[in-house]
Design an enzyme around this catalytic site. Structure first.
Site, short mmCIF file in Angstrom:
data_model
loop_
_atom_site.label_atom_id
_atom_site.label_comp_id
_atom_site.label_asym_id
_atom_site.label_seq_id
_atom_site.Cartn_x
_atom_site.Cartn_y
_atom_site.Cartn_z
N GLN A 111 7.96 0.73 7.59
CA GLN A 111 6.62 0.84 8.14
C GLN A 111 6.09 -0.46 8.73
O GLN A 111 5.37 -0.46 9.73
CB GLN A 111 5.68 1.35 7.05
CG GLN A 111 4.31 1.72 7.52
CD GLN A 111 3.62 2.62 6.51
OE1 GLN A 111 3.77 3.82 6.56
NE2 GLN A 111 2.89 2.03 5.60
N ASN A 124 -0.36 0.13 -0.69
CA ASN A 124 0.66 -0.63 0.03
C ASN A 124 0.51 -0.42 1.53
O ASN A 124 0.55 -1.38 2.31
CB ASN A 124 2.07 -0.19 -0.41
CG ASN A 124 2.42 -0.66 -1.78
OD1 ASN A 124 1.90 -1.67 -2.26
ND2 ASN A 124 3.30 0.05 -2.44
N SER A 125 0.35 0.83 1.95
CA SER A 125 0.18 1.12 3.38
C SER A 125 -1.08 0.46 3.91
O SER A 125 -1.10 -0.06 5.04
CB SER A 125 0.12 2.64 3.60
OG SER A 125 1.36 3.25 3.34
N HIS A 157 -2.49 7.97 4.44
CA HIS A 157 -2.94 8.59 3.18
C HIS A 157 -3.70 7.59 2.30
O HIS A 157 -4.19 7.97 1.25
CB HIS A 157 -1.74 9.12 2.42
CG HIS A 157 -0.77 8.05 1.98
ND1 HIS A 157 -0.34 7.04 2.80
CD2 HIS A 157 -0.15 7.83 0.79
CE1 HIS A 157 0.49 6.26 2.15
NE2 HIS A 157 0.62 6.70 0.93
N ASP A 184 4.53 -2.76 -14.10
CA ASP A 184 3.46 -2.13 -13.35
C ASP A 184 2.70 -1.17 -14.26
O ASP A 184 2.91 -1.15 -15.48
CB ASP A 184 3.98 -1.45 -12.08
CG ASP A 184 5.03 -0.38 -12.37
OD1 ASP A 184 4.94 0.29 -13.42
OD2 ASP A 184 5.93 -0.20 -11.53
N ALA A 227 -3.76 10.70 -6.34
CA ALA A 227 -3.94 9.48 -7.14
C ALA A 227 -5.29 8.83 -6.81
O ALA A 227 -6.30 9.52 -6.71
CB ALA A 227 -2.77 8.52 -6.94
N GLU A 228 -5.30 7.50 -6.62
CA GLU A 228 -6.56 6.80 -6.37
C GLU A 228 -6.87 6.67 -4.88
O GLU A 228 -7.72 5.89 -4.47
CB GLU A 228 -6.52 5.41 -7.03
CG GLU A 228 -5.91 4.29 -6.21
CD GLU A 228 -4.39 4.27 -6.17
OE1 GLU A 228 -3.82 3.27 -5.72
OE2 GLU A 228 -3.77 5.28 -6.57
N GLN A 229 -6.19 7.46 -4.05
CA GLN A 229 -6.30 7.28 -2.60
C GLN A 229 -7.69 7.58 -2.06
O GLN A 229 -8.12 6.97 -1.07
CB GLN A 229 -5.24 8.14 -1.90
CG GLN A 229 -3.83 7.62 -2.13
CD GLN A 229 -2.76 8.59 -1.74
OE1 GLN A 229 -3.02 9.60 -1.09
NE2 GLN A 229 -1.52 8.32 -2.15
N HIS A 281 5.60 1.60 -6.04
CA HIS A 281 5.73 0.61 -7.09
C HIS A 281 6.84 -0.40 -6.77
O HIS A 281 6.71 -1.59 -7.06
CB HIS A 281 6.04 1.29 -8.42
CG HIS A 281 4.94 2.18 -8.90
ND1 HIS A 281 5.13 3.52 -9.14
CD2 HIS A 281 3.64 1.92 -9.17
CE1 HIS A 281 3.98 4.05 -9.54
NE2 HIS A 281 3.08 3.11 -9.56
#
Length: 487
Positions: free
Chosen positions: A357, A376-377, A372, A127, A395-397, A29
């Protein structure tokens, strides 16, 4: 009140809006909120105050990390305010429950600090976990926006949840039928949200439904995507006219002066172009001890170069490190196979803590990203043209992995998960080979480079995301002008 960046308050005659942003705990976040703040400063010259909520002492005192994320070229327009730490005790409290309660207890501080400002904010941006603060925006006659650090498909599912017939949700869970979302691709059961499996009377489920409804009553939803990446879902959202949607992504840190340690840069510089697989499950993702062992063997068997952020294993909690803001340990040999570090020292680098990253993904030697699928990644990988191996955890991954693999075409997906939930070493070896060696990896690399160009065009002047942010800026400017005329 603790400020990381001390700035001067604008004059009372200022004609530029002042935007307040509230970041929930967790890097997932914090980073997009800070990136939005920097963009409002650099593109619009707005005054911006970011309130950062932390959930442990280590997070709230890690000022060096926050400063590096925020950057310094803000022309004195960006403040970062640390919300006092709130200790949520209880071993049986889930990650989501901790975040929700922490945000609730932070509201009084937020209200007090806003009331003391010489120039009140024109708008409040929160958020997904910060919607409880939108009542404060009403109190001070501020515009209110929600920033979703995920994709448009996620927003569509979220906004429609409160209107979907409960029988359809029950059928989705019990009979594993796809969940139909108007105008969007159906949501497969294997990619669904945990919230759909909850009892409708569960307080967490009720809080989720309340959040869905609240989002639809705001002045707009900002989303970390762009028009050309998700045209179908964005069209569906706009057609419903529930709430204005503003795709402003990708919200990704730019690569400036490297903050990587010399050892990592030196090692990456020595590797051939696009020869390294970067392995990281984000700032919070953790694996079981058995899964860590299988991952290590898979990387070793692949005989490919790798950089691996190897966190200590955590049993039965895939988000075990989510709220630690980069804490780690230097003792990694205890949970890796005997002799692994020695056997792979010539082609692998194992790092026990969080890495910046973007600097890794932007390095020319990196040719793939085992991730994952945190959004963001995913955005950081796409912006740098790096294809992905999708390994969702929580989560929503799983939904993100589906989108990235089946729709966007930026990844391949781990599929051979055993009954015990463990991905075996042979599957991992195969995936690494596909992404770095096989023809499939070359095709993904070409697609990833197309997406990189698309992202850059969206952010450029007159690009789709640039225009969306300009629309928001104009709305804020008009609101400020209206309020000033009434004063």
């Amino acid at each position: 009140m603790s400020k990381l960046v001390v700035t001067n308050q604008p004059s009372m005659e200022s004609t530029k809006p002042h935007i307040a942003l509230l970041a929930s705990p967790g890097m997932g976040h914090l980073i997009p909120v800070l990136e939005l703040a920097k963009r409002l400063v650099s593109h619009q010259s707005f005054k911006v105050t970011v309130f950062v909520v932390a959930i442990d002492h280590a997070s709230i005192t890690n000022t060096q990390l926050l400063q590096s994320l925020a950057g310094s070229e803000d022309d004195g327009l960006l403040d970062i305010v640390l919300v006092p730490f709130v200790d949520i005790v209880g071993s049986d409290v889930t990650m989501v429950e901790k975040i929700v309660e922490t945000m609730r207890r932070s509201l009084s501080f937020l209200r007090t600090e806003i009331s003391k400002m010489k120039i009140l904010p024109t708008a409040l941006v929160v958020d997904l976990f910060g919607t409880g603060a939108l009542g404060i925006a009403d109190e001070f006659n501020m515009l209110k926006f929600v920033l979703i650090a995920s994709n448009a498909w996620f927003i569509a599912v979220t906004l429609w949840t409160s209107e979907i017939d409960r029988k359809e949700i029950d059928d989705h869970v019990k009979n594993r039928t796809p969940l139909n979302i108007p105008g969007c691709r159906p949501l497969k059961f294997e990619d669904t949200f945990q919230v759909f499996s909850m009892d409708p009377n569960d307080p967490s489920y009720q809080n989720y439904i309340e959040t869905c409804i609240t989002m639809s009553l705001t002045d707009g939803i900002l989303v970390n995507t762009w028009d050309e990446l998700e045209p179908t879902s964005l069209k569906a959202l706009r057609d419903t006219k529930k709430v204005p949607i503003y795709p402003i992504g990708p919200l990704v840190r730019s690569v400036g002066k490297s903050v990587l340690c010399n050892e990592i840069i030196y090692w990456l510089d020595k590797q051939p172009e696009e020869s390294v697989i970067y392995v990281s499950f984000g700032s919070g993702g953790t694996l079981s001890a058995q899964q860590v062992i299988e991952l290590a063997w898979g990387l070793e068997l692949s005989q490919q170069r790798f950089v691996w952020v190897a966190r200590p294993p955590t049993e039965n909690d895939a988000a075990g490190a989510y709220l630690t803001l980069g804490n780690g340990t230097d003792d990694i040999s205890d949970y890796l196979p005997d002799g692994f570090l020695a056997r792979t020292q010539d082609r692998g680098l194992v790092v026990p803590t969080w890495l910046p990253q973007v600097e890794v993904l932007s390095h020319p030697s990196v040719g793939g990203f085992l991730t994952h699928c945190g959004w963001n990644s995913s955005m950081e990988s796409i912006v740098n043209g790096v294809p992905m191996i999708a390994w969702p955890l929580y989560a929503e991954q799983k939904m993100n992995a589906n989108l990235l693999t089946e729709d966007i075409g930026a990844s391949i997906r781990v599929t051979a998960v055993q009954l015990d939930g463990v991905v075996r070493r042979e599957e991992i070896r195969s995936m690494v080979w596909k992404i770095l060696v096989d023809d499939e990896g070359q095709n993904l690399r070409a697609r990833s480079k197309e997406l990189k160009i698309s992202a850059a065009k969206a952010l450029a002047e007159n690009g789709s995301s640039y225009s969306s942010l300009s629309q928001i800026a104009e709305i804020c400017a008009q609101h400020l002008k209206t309020m000033s005329s009434k004063a």
